[in-house]
Write a protein that holds these residues in place. Structure first.
Motif, mmCIF file in Angstrom:
data_model
loop_
_atom_site.group_PDB
_atom_site.id
_atom_site.type_symbol
_atom_site.label_atom_id
_atom_site.label_comp_id
_atom_site.label_asym_id
_atom_site.label_seq_id
_atom_site.Cartn_x
_atom_site.Cartn_y
_atom_site.Cartn_z
ATOM 1 N N SER A 117 0.803 -1.211 0.000
ATOM 2 C CA SER A 117 0.000 0.000 0.000
ATOM 3 C C SER A 117 0.847 1.277 0.000
ATOM 4 C CB SER A 117 -0.951 -0.037 1.208
ATOM 5 O OG SER A 117 -1.944 0.952 1.115
ATOM 6 N N GLY A 118 0.211 2.390 0.401
ATOM 7 C CA GLY A 118 0.908 3.664 0.443
ATOM 8 C C GLY A 118 2.040 3.675 1.443
ATOM 9 N N GLY A 119 1.966 2.789 2.431
ATOM 10 C CA GLY A 119 3.044 2.679 3.409
ATOM 11 C C GLY A 119 4.359 2.297 2.777
ATOM 12 N N ALA A 120 4.297 1.507 1.704
ATOM 13 C CA ALA A 120 5.501 1.139 0.952
ATOM 14 C C ALA A 120 5.836 2.205 -0.078
ATOM 15 C CB ALA A 120 5.291 -0.211 0.268
ATOM 16 N N LEU A 121 4.816 2.727 -0.746
ATOM 17 C CA LEU A 121 5.037 3.719 -1.801
ATOM 18 C C LEU A 121 5.701 4.975 -1.256
ATOM 19 C CD1 LEU A 121 4.600 4.310 -4.808
ATOM 20 C CD2 LEU A 121 2.369 5.280 -4.223
ATOM 21 N N ALA A 122 5.507 5.259 0.023
ATOM 22 C CA ALA A 122 6.103 6.448 0.640
ATOM 23 C C ALA A 122 7.625 6.416 0.601
ATOM 24 C CB ALA A 122 5.631 6.583 2.083
ATOM 25 N N LEU A 123 8.220 5.248 0.389
ATOM 26 C CA LEU A 123 9.668 5.141 0.202
ATOM 27 C C LEU A 123 9.996 4.706 -1.227
ATOM 28 C CD1 LEU A 123 11.001 3.420 3.469
ATOM 29 C CD2 LEU A 123 10.731 5.849 2.977
ATOM 30 N N GLY A 124 9.007 4.736 -2.103
ATOM 31 C CA GLY A 124 9.169 4.141 -3.423
ATOM 32 C C GLY A 124 9.260 5.104 -4.586
ATOM 33 N N VAL A 125 9.254 6.413 -4.342
ATOM 34 C CA VAL A 125 9.375 7.367 -5.448
ATOM 35 C C VAL A 125 10.874 7.552 -5.710
ATOM 36 C CG1 VAL A 125 8.777 9.636 -6.341
ATOM 37 C CG2 VAL A 125 7.232 8.479 -4.759
ATOM 38 N N ALA A 126 11.437 6.657 -6.507
ATOM 39 C CA ALA A 126 12.884 6.593 -6.685
ATOM 40 C C ALA A 126 13.265 6.600 -8.163
ATOM 41 C CB ALA A 126 13.417 5.328 -6.010
ATOM 42 N N ASP A 127 14.531 6.889 -8.408
ATOM 43 C CA ASP A 127 15.041 6.844 -9.779
ATOM 44 C C ASP A 127 15.104 5.401 -10.278
ATOM 45 O OD1 ASP A 127 15.766 9.725 -10.052
ATOM 46 O OD2 ASP A 127 17.063 9.224 -8.356
ATOM 47 N N LYS A 128 15.456 4.487 -9.381
ATOM 48 C CA LYS A 128 15.503 3.065 -9.710
ATOM 49 C C LYS A 128 14.822 2.280 -8.596
ATOM 50 C CE LYS A 128 17.999 3.159 -13.532
ATOM 51 N NZ LYS A 128 17.575 2.564 -14.820
ATOM 52 N N ILE A 129 13.974 1.324 -8.984
ATOM 53 C CA ILE A 129 13.281 0.468 -8.017
ATOM 54 C C ILE A 129 13.587 -0.984 -8.370
ATOM 55 C CG2 ILE A 129 11.062 -0.149 -6.973
ATOM 56 C CD1 ILE A 129 9.972 2.501 -8.148
#
Length: 318
Positions: free
Chosen positions: A205-217
């Motif tokens: 959920s958003g709890g993970a996405l909050a650290l997921g706005v990255a150049d590489k995932i």
């Protein structure tokens, strides 16, 4: 390899029995002074083949359960193996410290970096302390504080994602859970340093996405990344959380699914049986990919980096 028609749990029972027999033979050989190396070699070959069969073509639900295993390495496990001179920072400077979100500064080789991760526990007592890896608002605010500090000192940011989701209790909502996550998404999109995120277990959920706005995932081979848990999905769709296995099959939450949708940039192969079977090997894989990718990202002009990050998320779903 095509897997036999047995569940992963049945395979794991057979694997445990085989490993027990091998240990017994090793002990007998040592105590009695009998050379049983040929027999042991044959049994170890059978054990390897059994593991190959067990972990080939896992179902989405089996991957969910594997990602949730308590033995699976946590963010702190990888931080200790991959980085040196790690110094943990605490507190969000507003409310308090959140043990479910850890972070600080460290070195990747000779490069200073900021590392942040969601942290689960190893047992019931530790899981209660870590809130089962579900951060409160102060956890996300601490993470954002460290990210802004990283930008100030031009340190690349590395995030380890491993959470069922942000904590959804009344106290968390009163302290602004949604706002804390939204602010993290907003600021990560424009931070003027390279960002790499790795899903090491559950990405919920958003709890993970909050650290997921990255150049590489990147995702570990047996990790999962989804809009919510399969149980939550089944509760909403069918009003029955017991249909979680069927929900997992529909949700497209495996690393292969997310790579096909171009949501992630790569899959990190795990040791046979999962990352918990060989922490050192898994850590070396993570270290290699981080060093390579950061070197590529650091030489790009900041404006180009930010534009590519923006377009990466704008193009998801097209």
């Amino acid at each position: 390899m095509r897997r036999e028609k047995m569940s992963l749990a049945e395979f794991q029972n057979q694997i445990e029995e085989m490993e027990k027999k091998i240990r017994e033979i090793q002990i007998f050989s040592e105590h009695q002074g009998v050379d049983l190396s040929n027999e042991l070699a044959q049994m170890e070959k059978k054990l390897y083949d059994l593991k190959q069969n067990a972990y080939s073509n896992l179902t989405p639900w089996e991957k969910v359960n594997l990602a949730r295993k308590m033995e699976r390495p946590t963010a702190l496990d990888y931080i200790k193996e991959v980085f040196t001179e790690f110094m943990e920072f605490h507190g969000d400077r507003y409310f308090g410290d959140d043990p479910a979100m850890i972070g600080g500064i460290a070195r990747l080789g000779n490069l200073p970096i900021t590392v942040i991760g969601q942290q689960k526990g190893r047992n019931t007592k530790e899981n209660i302390y870590r809130n089962f890896g579900m951060p409160h608002p102060e956890g996300y605010r601490k993470a954002l504080r460290l990210m802004k500090q990283a930008e100030k000192f031009r340190r690349p940011i590395i995030c380890f994602i491993d959470t069922p989701g942000a904590f959804c209790g009344i106290a968390a909502e009163e302290r602004g859970q949604g706002e804390a996550i939204a602010r993290s998404l907003l600021h990560m999109s424009s931070l003027k340093v390279p960002i790499i995120s790795i899903v090491i277990g559950e990405g919920g959920s958003g709890g993970a996405l909050a650290l997921g706005v990255a150049d590489k995932i990147f995702m570990l081979e047996h990790s999962v990344y989804s809009i919510l848990s399969p149980e939550g999905y089944a509760s909403i769709l069918w009003k029955d959380s017991s249909k979680a296995e069927a929900a997992a099959a529909q949700m497209k939450l495996t690393a292969e699914d997310l790579q096909d949708f171009k949501i992630i940039d790569g899959i990190l192969k795990e040791p046979l049986g999962g990352a918990q079977e060989n922490l050192r090997e898994m850590s070396e894989t993570i270290e290699d990919i981080l060093k390579n990718e950061i070197q590529i990202l650091r030489v790009q002009p900041i404006e180009k980096l930010l534009e590519k990050r923006y377009q990466k998320f704008r193009n998801i779903g097209i």
